[in-house]
Write a protein that holds these residues in place. Structure first.
Motif, PDB file in Angstrom:
ATOM      1  N   SER A   1       0.804  -1.217   0.000  1.00 55.75           N
ATOM      2  CA  SER A   1       0.000   0.000   0.000  1.00 55.75           C
ATOM      3  C   SER A   1       0.840   1.271   0.000  1.00 55.75           C
ATOM      4  CB  SER A   1      -0.928   0.007   1.224  1.00 55.75           C
ATOM      5  OG  SER A   1      -0.155  -0.010   2.401  1.00 55.75           O
ATOM      6  N   VAL A   2       0.268   2.282  -0.621  1.00 58.69           N
ATOM      7  CA  VAL A   2       0.843   3.625  -0.572  1.00 58.69           C
ATOM      8  C   VAL A   2      -0.252   4.532  -0.003  1.00 58.69           C
ATOM      9  CG1 VAL A   2       1.784   5.537  -1.894  1.00 58.69           C
ATOM     10  CG2 VAL A   2       2.310   3.182  -2.571  1.00 58.69           C
ATOM     11  N   SER A   3      -0.039   4.984   1.218  1.00 61.07           N
ATOM     12  CA  SER A   3      -1.044   5.841   1.852  1.00 61.07           C
ATOM     13  C   SER A   3      -0.662   7.296   1.671  1.00 61.07           C
ATOM     14  CB  SER A   3      -1.128   5.546   3.354  1.00 61.07           C
ATOM     15  OG  SER A   3      -1.563   4.231   3.576  1.00 61.07           O
ATOM     16  N   VAL A   4      -1.623   8.082   1.260  1.00 63.20           N
ATOM     17  CA  VAL A   4      -1.369   9.514   1.111  1.00 63.20           C
ATOM     18  C   VAL A   4      -2.466  10.266   1.871  1.00 63.20           C
ATOM     19  CG1 VAL A   4      -0.914  11.381  -0.520  1.00 63.20           C
ATOM     20  CG2 VAL A   4      -0.376   9.036  -1.167  1.00 63.20           C
ATOM     21  N   PRO A   5      -2.400  10.233   3.189  1.00 66.09           N
ATOM     22  CA  PRO A   5      -3.447  10.901   3.962  1.00 66.09           C
ATOM     23  C   PRO A   5      -3.250  12.411   4.018  1.00 66.09           C
ATOM     24  CG  PRO A   5      -1.868   9.849   5.426  1.00 66.09           C
ATOM     25  CD  PRO A   5      -1.427   9.536   4.033  1.00 66.09           C
ATOM     26  N   VAL A   6      -4.352  13.102   3.958  1.00 72.53           N
ATOM     27  CA  VAL A   6      -4.307  14.559   4.093  1.00 72.53           C
ATOM     28  C   VAL A   6      -5.244  14.958   5.225  1.00 72.53           C
ATOM     29  CG1 VAL A   6      -4.847  16.764   3.001  1.00 72.53           C
ATOM     30  CG2 VAL A   6      -3.679  14.973   1.694  1.00 72.53           C
ATOM     31  N   THR A   7      -4.715  15.732   6.146  1.00 69.67           N
ATOM     32  CA  THR A   7      -5.503  16.166   7.302  1.00 69.67           C
ATOM     33  C   THR A   7      -5.503  17.683   7.351  1.00 69.67           C
ATOM     34  OG1 THR A   7      -4.700  14.206   8.449  1.00 69.67           O
ATOM     35  CG2 THR A   7      -5.780  15.867   9.796  1.00 69.67           C
ATOM     36  N   ASP A   8      -6.683  18.220   7.496  1.00 67.56           N
ATOM     37  CA  ASP A   8      -6.831  19.668   7.499  1.00 67.56           C
ATOM     38  C   ASP A   8      -7.478  20.074   8.815  1.00 67.56           C
ATOM     39  OD1 ASP A   8      -8.417  22.156   7.108  1.00 67.56           O
ATOM     40  OD2 ASP A   8      -7.427  22.093   5.154  1.00 67.56           O
ATOM     41  N   ILE A   9      -6.803  20.941   9.548  1.00 65.27           N
ATOM     42  CA  ILE A   9      -7.253  21.257  10.910  1.00 65.27           C
ATOM     43  C   ILE A   9      -7.465  22.752  11.082  1.00 65.27           C
ATOM     44  CG2 ILE A   9      -6.508  21.231  13.332  1.00 65.27           C
ATOM     45  CD1 ILE A   9      -4.837  18.676  12.528  1.00 65.27           C
ATOM     46  N   GLN A  10      -8.595  23.114  11.680  1.00 65.53           N
ATOM     47  CA  GLN A  10      -8.854  24.514  12.012  1.00 65.53           C
ATOM     48  C   GLN A  10      -9.170  24.577  13.503  1.00 65.53           C
ATOM     49  OE1 GLN A  10      -9.058  27.077   9.746  1.00 65.53           O
ATOM     50  NE2 GLN A  10      -9.723  26.237   7.776  1.00 65.53           N
TER      51      GLN A  10
ATOM     52  N   VAL B   1       4.140   2.236   2.347  1.00 68.26           N
ATOM     53  CA  VAL B   1       4.691   3.580   2.277  1.00 68.26           C
ATOM     54  C   VAL B   1       3.588   4.561   2.688  1.00 68.26           C
ATOM     55  CG1 VAL B   1       5.642   5.293   0.691  1.00 68.26           C
ATOM     56  CG2 VAL B   1       6.263   2.892   0.427  1.00 68.26           C
ATOM     57  N   VAL B   2       3.952   5.526   3.507  1.00 69.20           N
ATOM     58  CA  VAL B   2       2.974   6.529   3.948  1.00 69.20           C
ATOM     59  C   VAL B   2       3.542   7.920   3.703  1.00 69.20           C
ATOM     60  CG1 VAL B   2       1.626   7.425   5.902  1.00 69.20           C
ATOM     61  CG2 VAL B   2       2.146   4.982   5.782  1.00 69.20           C
ATOM     62  N   TYR B   3       2.813   8.734   2.980  1.00 68.96           N
ATOM     63  CA  TYR B   3       3.192  10.143   2.812  1.00 68.96           C
ATOM     64  C   TYR B   3       2.051  10.994   3.347  1.00 68.96           C
ATOM     65  CZ  TYR B   3       6.830   8.431  -0.342  1.00 68.96           C
ATOM     66  OH  TYR B   3       7.906   7.778  -0.861  1.00 68.96           O
ATOM     67  N   ALA B   4       2.227  11.511   4.528  1.00 64.36           N
ATOM     68  CA  ALA B   4       1.128  12.219   5.182  1.00 64.36           C
ATOM     69  C   ALA B   4       1.322  13.730   5.105  1.00 64.36           C
ATOM     70  CB  ALA B   4       1.035  11.786   6.644  1.00 64.36           C
ATOM     71  N   ASP B   5       0.224  14.413   4.957  1.00 68.91           N
ATOM     72  CA  ASP B   5       0.259  15.872   4.898  1.00 68.91           C
ATOM     73  C   ASP B   5      -0.746  16.395   5.920  1.00 68.91           C
ATOM     74  OD1 ASP B   5       0.849  18.244   2.501  1.00 68.91           O
ATOM     75  OD2 ASP B   5      -0.770  18.561   3.939  1.00 68.91           O
ATOM     76  N   VAL B   6      -0.236  17.175   6.878  1.00 73.09           N
ATOM     77  CA  VAL B   6      -1.117  17.742   7.907  1.00 73.09           C
ATOM     78  C   VAL B   6      -0.961  19.249   7.893  1.00 73.09           C
ATOM     79  CG1 VAL B   6      -1.630  17.830  10.385  1.00 73.09           C
ATOM     80  CG2 VAL B   6      -0.843  15.683   9.366  1.00 73.09           C
ATOM     81  N   THR B   7      -2.079  19.939   7.787  1.00 70.63           N
ATOM     82  CA  THR B   7      -2.032  21.404   7.841  1.00 70.63           C
ATOM     83  C   THR B   7      -2.946  21.859   8.978  1.00 70.63           C
ATOM     84  OG1 THR B   7      -1.792  21.456   5.445  1.00 70.63           O
ATOM     85  CG2 THR B   7      -2.370  23.531   6.525  1.00 70.63           C
ATOM     86  N   ALA B   8      -2.405  22.686   9.863  1.00 68.79           N
ATOM     87  CA  ALA B   8      -3.233  23.177  10.971  1.00 68.79           C
ATOM     88  C   ALA B   8      -3.191  24.696  11.005  1.00 68.79           C
ATOM     89  CB  ALA B   8      -2.727  22.605  12.289  1.00 68.79           C
ATOM     90  N   HIS B   9      -4.365  25.299  11.127  1.00 69.76           N
ATOM     91  CA  HIS B   9      -4.469  26.744  11.343  1.00 69.76           C
ATOM     92  C   HIS B   9      -4.894  26.959  12.785  1.00 69.76           C
ATOM     93  CE1 HIS B   9      -3.862  28.347   7.278  1.00 69.76           C
ATOM     94  NE2 HIS B   9      -4.327  27.168   6.879  1.00 69.76           N
ATOM     95  N   VAL B  10      -4.077  27.715  13.510  1.00 69.30           N
ATOM     96  CA  VAL B  10      -4.340  27.888  14.939  1.00 69.30           C
ATOM     97  C   VAL B  10      -4.741  29.340  15.191  1.00 69.30           C
ATOM     98  CG1 VAL B  10      -3.426  27.511  17.256  1.00 69.30           C
ATOM     99  CG2 VAL B  10      -2.541  26.158  15.346  1.00 69.30           C
ATOM    100  N   GLY B  11      -5.911  29.515  15.771  1.00 67.19           N
ATOM    101  CA  GLY B  11      -6.488  30.843  15.963  1.00 67.19           C
ATOM    102  C   GLY B  11      -6.027  31.516  17.246  1.00 67.19           C
ATOM    103  N   PRO B  12      -6.644  32.633  17.597  1.00 61.56           N
ATOM    104  CA  PRO B  12      -6.221  33.386  18.779  1.00 61.56           C
ATOM    105  C   PRO B  12      -6.338  32.557  20.062  1.00 61.56           C
ATOM    106  CG  PRO B  12      -8.266  34.278  17.821  1.00 61.56           C
ATOM    107  CD  PRO B  12      -7.743  33.280  16.865  1.00 61.56           C
TER     108      PRO B  12
END
Lengths: 435, 260
Positions: free
Chosen positions: A203-212, A232-243
């Motif tokens: 398997s080739v995992s390409v998880p994408v996580t989007d966080i607010q 194989v795992v290629y993970a992408d995590v993006t987090a936006h952190v507020g006030p």
């Protein structure tokens, strides 16, 4: 990329895969066009700076088309640590209701991504897309191929105590999980994710996580990488952190043939805070790459990163951590620590902490060390009658403790300790020490 | 002074020479220590005091170029560090290392069990062991939190030294080498440490105090004082020699040795 390689690379079969309609014609059109560009452009090569350490050669010849087999590998589920709270199990990106258990805590709403697609996704569009850059190419692959996913939304001021567990199982070929997490003002969530596959899985995992994370909210996010030996795992995590919001991410990379984590954190508003902890265990021929990008975009923002890597045999790892303090982000406080332990002459770990400061009155520190076991410390244990093999195993284990000790869930910590122990040839010698 | 002729030989060092990275540090050192005795090894910085301690405890980074060391009649230099410890040699470190992630008590228990195994004894009972540790902790005036912490993790200089003596108290060595145990201690901590060491003086145990200053010897009265300079023992005497060194420094010892 030459013509021959291009004709065999794993993206070609994507041309024949029907793209599931999202119910939004403009998004469908975007996906179709993006797929064309992906197939034509291919995957990034080591010449792309972003992919210098984590070459995609490993997957050039794998079929990356999304797997639609949803049969249950029971052994994998049995290997999970004990859990409290709710567990969602997804196989090849598809939520399997009968495997999921527990009650969703009050205030946490869960939506299958398919349902998001059913409704107009205007506001969601930005979160579901990616651009064509080498940096985002894998994220784009996910955006094109993901057929389902999950979205969690925690209502304002809800602070459930029980964690939410999300189990990702990959069987073969492409695996494209997509997770959206939204914490509304003043809420809290403890999210624990697991990546699993069998040792014979390609398997080739390409998880994408989007966080607010909105005003004053706090997310604890732990990912446990336990993929099989050939996955194989290629993970992408993006987090936006507020006030005044906070994000804690812990990644424990303990499995797979190759793993890469791209972690992008945006401290968007005053008082935003992020803590990133990670443990890389690169034994045998495993390759683990962590790339973090920490953007201080507002004043009084705080970030702290602690990464520990252990490489053995022909294992290879890298930590590439970039901190950017933007203009106007005064009184930013940023710390970065990467320490790595090499246990064999062929093991390798590259640490690249980088700092870019465009504001005055900031406090930034970074440090990176890579070395073998400290002889002085080893001697201290020997001088207490501890034999050489035990002392060595003990010191390797202790080295990982900086990160393991941050796990607040006892069952999870125990599972990680067990896994780390299992990777040591002399585990039996130190079991008494760590119980 | 202890002059019991029944006392047995603990340590017999003859012509010991050692070097590190090709640099000779010990140059033919002789020393005899019998059970029940406390010896102080004094000398200026760089004289080889710490090298002697580390060589005796089995640090591999030093190469032995000449000489022999018998520990209770057995060739010490052929044994690896852990075997020396199991046979009853203890080194109290000048700079005890911090090992976060390895619990203090577990280390101590493993150390004691390694020693008991060597002696053909069963592993210590966990409950009894904890009782023993608590009793010795009281002696060393150590905080209860010590039990749950990593080895020397976050300890102050004084706490680290107390921890060394605590380990000594639990392990009950035949020979304790205390390397600069007084350095970095304030007067209160020094008293606690000295009191701990004094309580461990026994007819069947020998103690080697390695120290730069005479200060520690105000609290622990040695039977013998030796001056280690230029890689060998240049002068030996009784406790009064320490006072003389405190008053006159070390240079006169070298001059005197040159004339004999």
């Amino acid at each position: 990329m030459n013509a021959e390689l291009k004709s065999t690379h794993g993206l070609a079969p994507l041309a024949a895969v029907p793209l599931v309609s999202t119910g939004d014609s403009s998004h469908d059109a975007w996906r179709t066009a993006a797929r064309g560009r992906l197939i034509a452009g291919g995957l990034p090569t080591p010449r792309d700076d972003a992919w210098k350490y984590s070459s995609l050669n490993l997957i050039q010849r794998r079929d990356l088309s999304p797997c639609t087999d949803y049969s249950v590998p029971a052994q994998l589920l049995a290997s999970l640590p004990e859990r409290q709270g709710v567990t969602f199990v997804c196989i090849n990106g598809q939520l399997i209701a009968e495997l999921s258990s527990g009650a969703l805590p009050a205030g946490v709403r869960y939506t299958p991504l398919n349902d998001l697609f059913d409704s107009p996704i205007g506001a969601m569009q930005a979160r579901l897309r990616a651009d064509d850059s080498a940096d985002q190419r894998l994220k784009l692959l996910n955006a094109v191929c993901c057929t389902s996913g999950v979205a969690f939304d925690v209502s304002a001021h809800q602070t459930p105590v029980e964690p939410v567990h999300l189990v990702h199982i990959a069987t073969h070929h492409g695996h494209y999980p997509r997770t959206l997490v939204t914490l509304q003002a003043g809420s809290r969530l403890n999210l624990i994710e697991y990546y699993l596959s069998m040792d014979d899985s390609n398997s080739v995992s390409v998880p994408v996580t989007d966080i607010q994370i909105e005003h004053g909210a706090a997310l604890q996010h732990t990912t446990l990488g336990l993929a099989g030996a050939n996955s194989v795992v290629y993970a992408d995590v993006t987090a936006h952190v507020g006030p005044d919001a906070s994000y804690v991410h812990r990644s424990l990379e303990l499995g797979g043939l190759a793993t890469r984590l791209d972690l992008k954190v945006h401290l968007d508003a005053r008082g935003a805070e992020a803590t990133l902890n990670g443990l890389l265990l690169a034994d045998k021929t495993r390759q683990i790459d962590i790339r973090t990008s920490m953007e201080h975009r507002a004043p009084n923002t705080t970030s702290s990163q602690t990464y520990r890597g252990v490489a053995n045999d022909r294992g290879r790892g890298s930590y590439d951590g970039k901190v950017v303090v933007h203009r106007g982000a005064a009184k930013s406080d940023s710390r970065q620590s990467s320490r790595n332990l090499l246990l064999g002459p062929k093991a390798e770990i590259d640490a690249r902490p980088q700092l870019e400061i465009n504001a005055d009155d900031v406090k930034c520190s970074h440090g990176a060390t890579t070395g073998s076991i400290d002889e002085e410390v080893l001697f201290y244990l020997l001088s207490r009658g501890i034999d050489h093999d035990t002392a060595r195993a003990l010191l390797i284990f202790a080295f990982t403790d900086d990160v393991i000790a941050t796990l607040t869930d006892p069952a999870l910590r125990h599972a990680v300790e067990k896994r780390v122990l299992a990777s040591l040839p002399t585990a039996a010698l130190i079991r008494d020490f760590v119980q | 002074m202890t002059t019991n002729t029944q006392n047995t030989a603990i340590l017999e060092i003859k012509g010991l020479s050692a070097e590190i990275n090709g640099r000779a540090i010990l140059k033919g050192l002789d020393l005899h220590v019998r059970s029940g005795e406390v010896h102080a090894i004094m000398g200026p910085n760089g004289a080889g005091k710490s090298t002697l301690s580390q060589v005796l405890a089995g640090r591999q980074s030093y190469a032995i170029t000449a000489g022999s060391v018998l520990f209770r009649g057995e060739d010490l230099l052929s044994l690896p560090a852990e075997e020396r410890a199991r046979r009853g040699l203890f080194l109290g470190f000048q700079y005890p290392v911090e090992i976060p992630g390895v619990n203090n008590v577990y280390l101590l228990k493993a150390a004691l069990n390694a020693k008991r195994k060597q002696a053909g004894l069963a592993e210590v009972d966990a409950f009894e062991f904890l009782g023993l540790v608590r009793e010795k902790m009281q002696l060393m005036q150590m905080d209860e939190s010590f039990l749950s912490r990593g080895v020397n993790e976050g300890f102050s200089g004084g706490e680290k030294k107390r921890n060394e003596i605590l380990q000594m108290a639990v392990l009950e060595p035949v020979l304790a080498i205390l390397d600069e145990t007084d350095s970095g201690l304030d007067i209160d901590a020094l008293k606690v440490v000295a009191n701990g060491v004094n309580s461990l003086r026994r007819h069947d145990r020998a103690i080697l105090l390695v120290t730069h200053y005479q200060r520690l010897l105000d609290y622990i009265t040695p039977d013998y004082v030796h001056v280690l300079m230029d890689g060998k023992i240049l002068k030996s005497g009784t406790a009064t020699l320490a006072h003389e060194l405190e008053a006159r420094g070390y240079d006169w010892v070298r001059e005197e040795a040159a004339h004999t």
